[in-house]
Design an enzyme around this catalytic site. Structure first.
Site, PDB file in Angstrom:
ATOM      1  N   ASP A 162       0.551  -1.295  -0.058  1.00  0.00           N
ATOM      2  CA  ASP A 162      -0.292   0.029   0.010  1.00  0.00           C
ATOM      3  C   ASP A 162       0.888   1.743  -0.039  1.00  0.00           C
ATOM      4  O   ASP A 162       1.002   2.688   0.344  1.00  0.00           O
ATOM      5  CB  ASP A 162      -1.219  -0.332   1.047  1.00  0.00           C
ATOM      6  CG  ASP A 162      -1.607  -1.429   1.173  1.00  0.00           C
ATOM      7  OD1 ASP A 162      -2.386  -1.693  -0.137  1.00  0.00           O
ATOM      8  OD2 ASP A 162      -1.961  -2.243   2.087  1.00  0.00           O
ATOM      9  N   GLU A 163       1.975   1.493  -0.416  1.00  0.00           N
ATOM     10  CA  GLU A 163       2.669   2.844  -0.575  1.00  0.00           C
ATOM     11  C   GLU A 163       2.146   3.138  -1.961  1.00  0.00           C
ATOM     12  O   GLU A 163       2.870   4.036  -1.576  1.00  0.00           O
ATOM     13  CB  GLU A 163       4.242   2.059  -0.989  1.00  0.00           C
ATOM     14  CG  GLU A 163       5.073   0.919   0.303  1.00  0.00           C
ATOM     15  CD  GLU A 163       4.734  -0.536  -0.304  1.00  0.00           C
ATOM     16  OE1 GLU A 163       4.648  -0.567  -0.895  1.00  0.00           O
ATOM     17  OE2 GLU A 163       5.582  -1.462   0.796  1.00  0.00           O
TER      18      GLU A 163
ATOM     19  N   ALA B  69      -3.058  -8.288  -3.132  1.00  0.00           N
ATOM     20  CA  ALA B  69      -2.807  -7.208  -3.318  1.00  0.00           C
ATOM     21  C   ALA B  69      -3.859  -6.547  -4.498  1.00  0.00           C
ATOM     22  O   ALA B  69      -3.521  -7.370  -5.622  1.00  0.00           O
ATOM     23  CB  ALA B  69      -1.534  -7.417  -4.045  1.00  0.00           C
TER      24      ALA B  69
ATOM     25  N   HIS C   8      -4.302  -3.201  -6.382  1.00  0.00           N
ATOM     26  CA  HIS C   8      -3.113  -2.009  -7.152  1.00  0.00           C
ATOM     27  C   HIS C   8      -4.793  -1.171  -7.312  1.00  0.00           C
ATOM     28  O   HIS C   8      -4.932  -1.557  -8.233  1.00  0.00           O
ATOM     29  CB  HIS C   8      -2.160  -2.881  -7.657  1.00  0.00           C
ATOM     30  CG  HIS C   8      -1.139  -3.099  -7.021  1.00  0.00           C
ATOM     31  ND1 HIS C   8      -0.572  -4.205  -8.301  1.00  0.00           N
ATOM     32  CD2 HIS C   8      -0.614  -3.625  -5.954  1.00  0.00           C
ATOM     33  CE1 HIS C   8       0.654  -4.558  -7.254  1.00  0.00           C
ATOM     34  NE2 HIS C   8       0.170  -4.314  -5.975  1.00  0.00           N
TER      35      HIS C   8
ATOM     36  N   ARG D 114       3.575 -30.392  -4.091  1.00  0.00           N
ATOM     37  CA  ARG D 114       4.032 -29.709  -5.487  1.00  0.00           C
ATOM     38  C   ARG D 114       2.393 -31.257  -6.226  1.00  0.00           C
ATOM     39  O   ARG D 114       2.023 -32.111  -6.723  1.00  0.00           O
ATOM     40  CB  ARG D 114       4.786 -31.365  -6.141  1.00  0.00           C
ATOM     41  CG  ARG D 114       6.107 -31.459  -6.681  1.00  0.00           C
ATOM     42  CD  ARG D 114       6.741 -29.761  -5.710  1.00  0.00           C
ATOM     43  NE  ARG D 114       7.475 -30.105  -4.127  1.00  0.00           N
ATOM     44  CZ  ARG D 114       8.188 -30.916  -3.983  1.00  0.00           C
ATOM     45  NH1 ARG D 114       9.592 -31.136  -5.096  1.00  0.00           N
ATOM     46  NH2 ARG D 114       8.819 -31.404  -2.731  1.00  0.00           N
TER      47      ARG D 114
ATOM     48  N   THR E  97      -9.546  -5.217   1.149  1.00  0.00           N
ATOM     49  CA  THR E  97      -9.789  -5.926   2.448  1.00  0.00           C
ATOM     50  C   THR E  97     -11.004  -4.981   2.626  1.00  0.00           C
ATOM     51  O   THR E  97     -11.867  -5.498   3.865  1.00  0.00           O
ATOM     52  CB  THR E  97      -9.624  -6.703   3.739  1.00  0.00           C
ATOM     53  OG1 THR E  97      -8.826  -5.121   3.489  1.00  0.00           O
ATOM     54  CG2 THR E  97      -8.430  -7.922   2.698  1.00  0.00           C
ATOM     55  N   GLY E  98     -10.951  -3.880   2.907  1.00  0.00           N
ATOM     56  CA  GLY E  98     -11.775  -2.793   3.612  1.00  0.00           C
ATOM     57  C   GLY E  98     -11.647  -2.657   4.827  1.00  0.00           C
ATOM     58  O   GLY E  98     -12.302  -1.967   6.023  1.00  0.00           O
TER      59      GLY E  98
ATOM     60  N   THR F 220       1.759  13.631  -6.503  1.00  0.00           N
ATOM     61  CA  THR F 220       1.237  14.949  -5.425  1.00  0.00           C
ATOM     62  C   THR F 220      -0.126  14.770  -5.687  1.00  0.00           C
ATOM     63  O   THR F 220      -1.151  16.008  -5.351  1.00  0.00           O
ATOM     64  CB  THR F 220       2.087  16.279  -6.709  1.00  0.00           C
ATOM     65  OG1 THR F 220       1.910  16.059  -7.985  1.00  0.00           O
ATOM     66  CG2 THR F 220       3.063  16.114  -6.549  1.00  0.00           C
TER      67      THR F 220
HETATM   68  P1  IMP Z   1      -1.532 -13.070   3.464  1.00  0.00           P
HETATM   69  O1  IMP Z   1      -0.830 -12.383   2.504  1.00  0.00           O
HETATM   70  O2  IMP Z   1      -2.902 -13.292   2.757  1.00  0.00           O
HETATM   71  O3  IMP Z   1      -1.287 -14.468   4.178  1.00  0.00           O
HETATM   72  O4  IMP Z   1      -1.371 -12.248   4.803  1.00  0.00           O
HETATM   73  C1  IMP Z   1      -0.277 -12.061   5.509  1.00  0.00           C
HETATM   74  C2  IMP Z   1      -0.327 -10.497   5.711  1.00  0.00           C
HETATM   75  O5  IMP Z   1       0.177  -9.586   4.552  1.00  0.00           O
HETATM   76  C3  IMP Z   1      -1.613  -9.495   6.100  1.00  0.00           C
HETATM   77  O6  IMP Z   1      -1.287  -8.906   7.083  1.00  0.00           O
HETATM   78  C4  IMP Z   1      -2.054  -8.792   5.191  1.00  0.00           C
HETATM   79  O7  IMP Z   1      -3.052  -7.888   6.039  1.00  0.00           O
HETATM   80  C5  IMP Z   1      -0.598  -8.632   4.552  1.00  0.00           C
HETATM   81  N1  IMP Z   1      -0.677  -8.461   2.954  1.00  0.00           N
HETATM   82  C6  IMP Z   1      -1.048  -9.054   1.923  1.00  0.00           C
HETATM   83  N2  IMP Z   1      -1.499  -8.535   1.163  1.00  0.00           N
HETATM   84  C7  IMP Z   1      -1.261  -7.430   1.448  1.00  0.00           C
HETATM   85  C8  IMP Z   1      -0.950  -6.171   0.305  1.00  0.00           C
HETATM   86  O8  IMP Z   1      -1.234  -6.129  -0.946  1.00  0.00           O
HETATM   87  N3  IMP Z   1      -1.056  -4.534   1.274  1.00  0.00           N
HETATM   88  C9  IMP Z   1      -0.967  -5.137   2.621  1.00  0.00           C
HETATM   89  N4  IMP Z   1      -0.717  -6.139   3.041  1.00  0.00           N
HETATM   90  C10 IMP Z   1      -1.452  -7.364   2.080  1.00  0.00           C
HETATM   91 MG    MG Z   2      -2.819  -2.521  -1.799  1.00  0.00          MG
END
Ligand code: IMP
Ligand code: MG
Length: 332
Positions: free
Chosen positions: A13-14, A40, A42, A136, A249-250, A320
């Site tokens: 989330d950068e 993730a 994006h 595997r 995920t909200g 910005t």
């Molecule tokens: P998992 O990747 O779903 O197994 O979650 C493991 C950890 O990584 C948790 O703390 C999640 O919130 C975090 N996490 C996984 N994917 C992301 C992402 O895309 N952004 C931020 N945190 C993430």
């Molecule tokens: Mg994200």
């Protein structure tokens, strides 16, 4: 034309989505490979519309860009088709034969496994899907009939594009501190998230990469459990305008001030050659929408200099505002 790896510095989330969307347009990317998995999201804001992408590479906003999902990725088939439809990229997206598949059962395992309890995973099932692959026993993209029209050799396509001097970007997910190997274990995701791992998932060797662009945000955030140095109380985060809700995920994100020691670690392990810093307008509201460095206040410029001095890499892109083109580009 360069091959660039884009990687996150902290806990995801950068603003990788924002930076990649800028590069997709500005550098006229020819090819973009997404790695990682559906956990993730994006975020891309383009022409007033918001997209939170879990599968389709962010560079889709450039209509001339070939979009690929690498062998190391875990494909969520339903999400893939939903996004291919929404972004209208049917004719230019490909999936590696050997990408593995993430299914509903993995999500169930994620939510019910005793050993994952308390980690605050996203619940998509990425950890369990990777476990299955390591045993595997995983289903691969080539085993899914609906994916047939999309199958390709991503390593081959990507290396050929690099050799032909095309503009290539490897899209990392999460951030270094969520890396299985280098992050805050056990509060990490199921994979290595460093630049080397991004290359490996795409099938590109380290000698083929020209730049590693590490993405920082002006403050740090984290969702799920695990340490966050300098963590602020929610009231303070709200007061500063640093309170965020996760795109995927909200969930509420915790926040903390920028940490230079962690930034240095991210530069070192990723072998970063360049840095981008997003959300400058949140820390310095007077910078909102700025397109040139001169438009930044003295204080904002000092912050940029401090990051460069402490990490040893140039800050080439400064975000910005949320739109793809809200960027100060200092590369020339
Ligand atoms: P998992 O990747 O779903 O197994 O979650 C493991 C950890 O990584 C948790 O703390 C999640 O919130 C975090 N996490 C996984 N994917 C992301 C992402 O895309 N952004 C931020 N945190 C993430
Ligand atoms: Mg994200």
């Amino acid at each position: 034309m360069p091959c660039t790896v884009v990687t996150g510095a902290f806990w995801g989330d950068e603003g990788k989505g924002k930076i990649i969307s800028y590069l997709a347009l500005k550098d006229r990317l020819d090819l973009c490979v997404r790695t990682g998995s559906v956990n993730a999201a994006h975020t891309v804001w383009y022409q007033g519309k918001r997209h939170a992408l879990h599968m389709v590479p962010v560079a889709f906003i450039n209509e001339g860009c070939r979009l690929l999902i690498g062998a190391g990725a875990n494909v969520h088939v339903a999400k893939f088709f939903e996004e291919v439809e929404a972004t209208n990229v049917k004719n230019r997206i490909g999936v590696d034969h050997q990408a593995s598949i993430i299914e509903e059962k993995h999500s169930m395992q994620d939510k019910t496994s005793a050993h994952l309890k308390g980690l605050g995973t996203t619940g998509w099932g990425v950890g369990p899907a990777i476990e299955e692959r390591v045993r595997r026993a995983a289903k691969l993209a080539k085993d899914i009939p609906e994916l047939k029209p999309y199958l390709t050799d991503v390593a081959m396509e990507t290396n050929e594009a690099i050799d032909a001097d095309k503009s290539v970007l490897l899209e990392g997910t999460q951030g270094l501190l969520l890396s299985l190997l280098h992050g805050t274990y056990p509060y990490v995701t199921g994979r290595d998230t460093s630049a080397s791992a991004i290359c490996s998932e795409a099938g590109v060797g380290p000698t083929k990469v020209d730049d590693v662009l590490v993405v920082f945000k002006v403050f740090m955030t984290r969702v799920g459990a695990g340490p966050l140095p300098g963590e602020l109380a929610k009231e303070e985060a709200l007061r500063r305008g640093w309170f965020e809700i996760a795109a995927g995920t909200g969930r509420e994100r915790r926040s903390a001030p920028f940490n230079f020691e962690l930034a240095k670690k991210a530069v070192m392990i990723n072998g970063a050659t360049q840095a981008a810093v997003t959300k400058f307008d949140i820390l310095y509201p007077e910078c909102k929408g700025a397109k040139s460095y001169d438009q930044l206040s003295g204080e904002a410029q000092q912050f940029v200099s401090k990051i460069e001095k402490q990490t040893g890499v140039p800050v080439v892109l400064i975000g910005t505002g949320p739109e793809a083109l809200d960027v100060i580009d200092r590369r020339n």
